[in-house]
Structures are given as structure tokens and as C-alpha cells.
Design a protein around this motif. Structure first.
Motif, mmCIF file in Angstrom:
data_model
loop_
_atom_site.group_PDB
_atom_site.id
_atom_site.type_symbol
_atom_site.label_atom_id
_atom_site.label_comp_id
_atom_site.label_asym_id
_atom_site.label_seq_id
_atom_site.Cartn_x
_atom_site.Cartn_y
_atom_site.Cartn_z
ATOM 1 N N GLN A 285 51.068 39.560 46.985
ATOM 2 C CA GLN A 285 49.813 40.317 46.919
ATOM 3 C C GLN A 285 49.852 41.260 45.721
ATOM 4 O O GLN A 285 50.820 41.993 45.523
ATOM 5 C CB GLN A 285 49.609 41.107 48.216
ATOM 6 C CG GLN A 285 48.399 42.020 48.198
ATOM 7 C CD GLN A 285 48.222 42.763 49.505
ATOM 8 O OE1 GLN A 285 48.167 42.151 50.578
ATOM 9 N NE2 GLN A 285 48.156 44.078 49.424
ATOM 10 N N CYS B 270 44.309 40.512 45.159
ATOM 11 C CA CYS B 270 44.405 39.064 45.007
ATOM 12 C C CYS B 270 45.774 38.605 45.508
ATOM 13 O O CYS B 270 46.772 39.322 45.372
ATOM 14 C CB CYS B 270 44.220 38.656 43.540
ATOM 15 S SG CYS B 270 42.575 39.043 42.882
ATOM 16 N N ARG B 271 45.793 37.403 46.073
ATOM 17 C CA ARG B 271 47.016 36.874 46.689
ATOM 18 C C ARG B 271 47.365 35.514 46.102
ATOM 19 O O ARG B 271 46.484 34.737 45.732
ATOM 20 C CB ARG B 271 46.869 36.770 48.211
ATOM 21 C CG ARG B 271 46.723 38.128 48.890
ATOM 22 C CD ARG B 271 46.465 37.969 50.382
ATOM 23 N NE ARG B 271 46.461 39.244 51.060
ATOM 24 C CZ ARG B 271 45.396 40.049 51.125
ATOM 25 N NH1 ARG B 271 44.263 39.679 50.525
ATOM 26 N NH2 ARG B 271 45.469 41.191 51.764
ATOM 27 N N GLN C 257 40.541 45.592 43.521
ATOM 28 C CA GLN C 257 40.600 44.240 44.057
ATOM 29 C C GLN C 257 42.021 43.900 44.474
ATOM 30 O O GLN C 257 42.979 44.385 43.880
ATOM 31 C CB GLN C 257 40.093 43.222 43.018
ATOM 32 C CG GLN C 257 38.708 43.494 42.488
ATOM 33 C CD GLN C 257 37.639 43.398 43.551
ATOM 34 O OE1 GLN C 257 37.831 42.762 44.594
ATOM 35 N NE2 GLN C 257 36.488 44.022 43.305
ATOM 36 N N CYS D 266 40.210 34.262 44.192
ATOM 37 C CA CYS D 266 40.397 35.614 44.704
ATOM 38 C C CYS D 266 39.037 36.141 45.157
ATOM 39 O O CYS D 266 38.094 36.210 44.344
ATOM 40 C CB CYS D 266 40.999 36.516 43.622
ATOM 41 S SG CYS D 266 41.266 38.225 44.152
#
Length: 361
Positions: free
Chosen positions: A145, A84-85, A82, A70
């Protein structure tokens, strides 16, 4: 992870296959493109299962532990957010052979835990698209996501409050006597070293990035304040000594050496030495015993046999300059008692308003 496939028709209610039978069946070759580490759960047996239902749905369930990459932007750390995927796609079957899509549920991935030790999940989104690879071709991809917001409570207790108290502790030297050199120096040096150690411990657990973070601005400002308090003491100490050695220049040193030499000659000549003066006076080198309070008198014998006592420069003449330096040092300390807390309070207002309100933390 759970995969699902629809089948045309079945003549039974439900069929389940255990982990031993799953190995003999075909499964999609899906993988996670942004995966760094992954492992199956095999205690006490491989945690995977096939389930075939009467409504023509084939479910494949497997337990995985993933560590995904990430990309984090730490400019506002620890007030950062933040994103993150998680990506999932087939490795060998292109979009014409396998088409992946999320189920029609509102939350395809279970969100049982929305709070972590350092982060809080504030949002999520699910999407499916096609990824075009230059060599492999076009592949169907699933994307999840997750939006995280860092919990600041730990950093307030472990970083911000201790450094704030250290800065305030360095201001105690402004209330100490200017002549308390050991105490003020020790207090200033320890404050600087403590702030430096605190800053190093903060950055030890973070990636080595080349840009400035919010915590760096705070630590650098606190270091500047404690260092400025130490410099203020040095200035105040110099002011106290201003005038106490006034006139100690090369000319006076030569004159002092000449007087010492003359006194030595007078002792050799039984305390009497005559010298000529342009104004027609004769000086006797003997010094009277009236030297109380630092006053020295010189006996001057005139040509007409008159006697005159001439007062030499007193060492106490330097006292007004010394007291003036002490007064300036006290003014410097009094001004610092007001200026340092005021400037630091303004910095705190700007810092916290910007990172909490403007950045919508």
C-alpha cells in the motif's frame, strides 16, 4: 520483481543463470490482480536472472513495467490524498502449494523515489493475506500500500492565482463611470468567458465524476462573482435612467398626439385656433417665441379681453428625477466596491482553512 526461495543445502558458493537458461527452469506463475498494462524489459536481452547462493537461497529477478488500477476519490481535488495498492498472487497454485510472504526487511520494495511530478509519497505499508476466490479457491496474496499526497504548487500557479486575478479585474468596472457602457459590458463579458474557459480546461484532464470537487467549488464561486459584477452594472445602468422617461405612458402619448394635431391645424389657420374651456377662458393656439431653456408659454385670452400668459410643463422638470437616479447608481457602485471584496475575502478564508487545516492536507 524479485522472488526468493530457500533450499536445504548446497556444496558451492553461488550459481547464476542468464536469461537464456531461465526459460528451462520452473518459476512461480505469479500475476498482479489489479494490473491494467504490463511489459517485460527486453533491451538488449530479456532482463531476468536466476541466482542460487550458498545459504540455500534462490533469487529470481525480472524487470517489469506495470500500470495498475487505483480507485481515486476526488472530492477534495486538488487537496486530495490517494491510497493505491499493489497485489501479487499465484494464478494456478493455491495456498497449500505456494505461500507468499515479504522478506524480513523494513522496506521490501525499494523506495528510491518519494516525489513524483504530481504526487508525493507520504507513507507505505506491506502485508500478506489469503484471498478466497469462489471458483479458484484460497490463494496466498502479497499486498503493498502506498499513500500519496498531491502537490498543490502547480494548481496554485496555473489555476487559483489566474482566476483570483480575473475576479479582481471584474471589480474594476465599479470604478468606471456608469455611462461607460461599452467598457463595462466588455469587461464583464470577457471575465465570465475567461472563467468558463478556465473551468473547462481544469475538468478536461479529470475523470467525469458526478460529485462536486474542491476545484469545482472554487471555479463556480469565481464565476458567480464575475457574473454578479456584470449584473450590478445592469442594475446601475437602469437606476441612471430612472425618471428620465417618467410619465411616458399611454395617457401622455395620447396627449402628445393631440397637441401635434392641434399645432398642425393652427399652422393651417395661420397660427391661430380658438377653443372653449369650462372656466370661461379662450385659448389662442399661437405659441410665443419665449421657449428658451425648454420653457413654453401659452397665451390665454379671457372673456373680459384680458390676456394671461400660462407657462406649460418644462422638460427640465424631469431633471431632479434623473439626477436622483444617477445618485442611486453611484451609491450602488460604491457599495459594490466594498461588498464584493469583503464577501470574496470571507469565502477565501473559509475555503483555504477548511481544505488545508481541517482535512490535514
Amino acid at each position: 520483481m524479485r522472488l526468493q526461495k530457500d533450499i536445504q543445502s548446497l556444496d558451492f558458493e553461488e550459481v547464476e543463470l542468464d536469461s537464456k537458461s531461465v526459460g528451462s527452469l520452473w518459476t512461480p506463475d505469479v500475476f498482479f490482480p489489479n494490473e491494467k498494462e504490463a511489459s517485460y524489459h527486453n533491451i538488449m536481452s530479456p532482463n531476468r536472472m536466476f541466482r542460487l547462493t550458498k545459504n540455500c537461497t534462490l533469487n529470481y529477478t525480472v524487470r517489469l513495467t506495470l500500470k495498475l488500477s487505483c480507485v481515486m476519490r476526488l472530492h477534495s481535488y486538488p487537496f486530495d490524498k490517494q491510497t493505491c495498492r499493489l497485489h501479487l498472487e499465484s494464478f494456478g497454485y493455491d495456498a497449500q502449494q505456494i505461500n507468499l510472504h515479504w522478506t524480513k526487511e523494513d522496506t521490501p520494495i525499494g523506495m528510491n523515489i518519494t516525489s513524483l511530478p504530481q504526487f508525493e509519497v507520504v507513507g507505505h505499508d506491506f502485508d500478506n493475506f489469503f484471498s478466497d476466490h469462489r471458483i479458484r479457491g484460497n490463494y496466498s496474496t502479497l499486498s503493498a500500500q502506498f499513500d500519496f499526497r498531491r502537490n498543490i504548487g502547480y494548481y496554485v500557479v496555473q489555476m487559483y492565482i489566474p482566476t483570483l486575478l480575473i475576479v479582481m479585474l471584474s471589480w474594476v468596472s465599479f470604478w468606471l463611470n456608469v455611462n461607460s457602457v461599452p467598457g463595462r459590458v466588455t469587461l464583464g463579458v470577457l471575465s465570465v468567458l475567461t472563467i468558463s474557459t478556465q473551468s473547462s480546461s481544469v475538468n478536461a484532464s479529470l475523470p467525469r465524476v458526478s460529485y462536486t470537487k474542491a476545484i469545482d467549488i472554487w471555479m463556480a464561486t469565481c464565476l458567480v462573482f464575475v457574473f454578479a459584477a456584470l449584473i450590478e452594472f445592469a442594475i446601475a445602468n437602469v437606476l441612471t435612467r430612472k425618471g428620465s422617461h417618467k410619465g411616458i405612458i399611454m395617457k401622455k402619448l395620447i396627449k402628445l398626439a393631440k397637441e401635434v394635431r392641434e399645432k398642425a391645424l393652427m399652422r393651417n389657420n395661420q397660427g391661430v385656433m380658438a377653443s372653449s374651456d369650462p372656466d370661461g377662458l379662450r385659448h389662442r393656439g399661437s405659441v410665443s417665441s419665449d421657449e428658451t431653456n425648454g420653457n413654453k408659454k401659452e397665451t390665454v385670452v379671457k372673456m373680459d379681453a384680458g390676456v394671461q400668459l400660462q407657462k406649460q410643463r418644462s422638460e427640465l422638470e424631469d431633471k431632479p428625477a434623473f439626477e436622483k437616479g444617477m445618485l442611486y447608481a453611484m451609491y450602488c457602485d460604491v457599495a459594490s466596491r466594498i461588498l464584493f471584496p469583503l464577501v470574496f475575502a470571507i469565502f477565501n478564508v473559509v475555503y483555504w482553512v477548511y481544505y488545508i487545516n481541517i482535512l490535514n492536507y
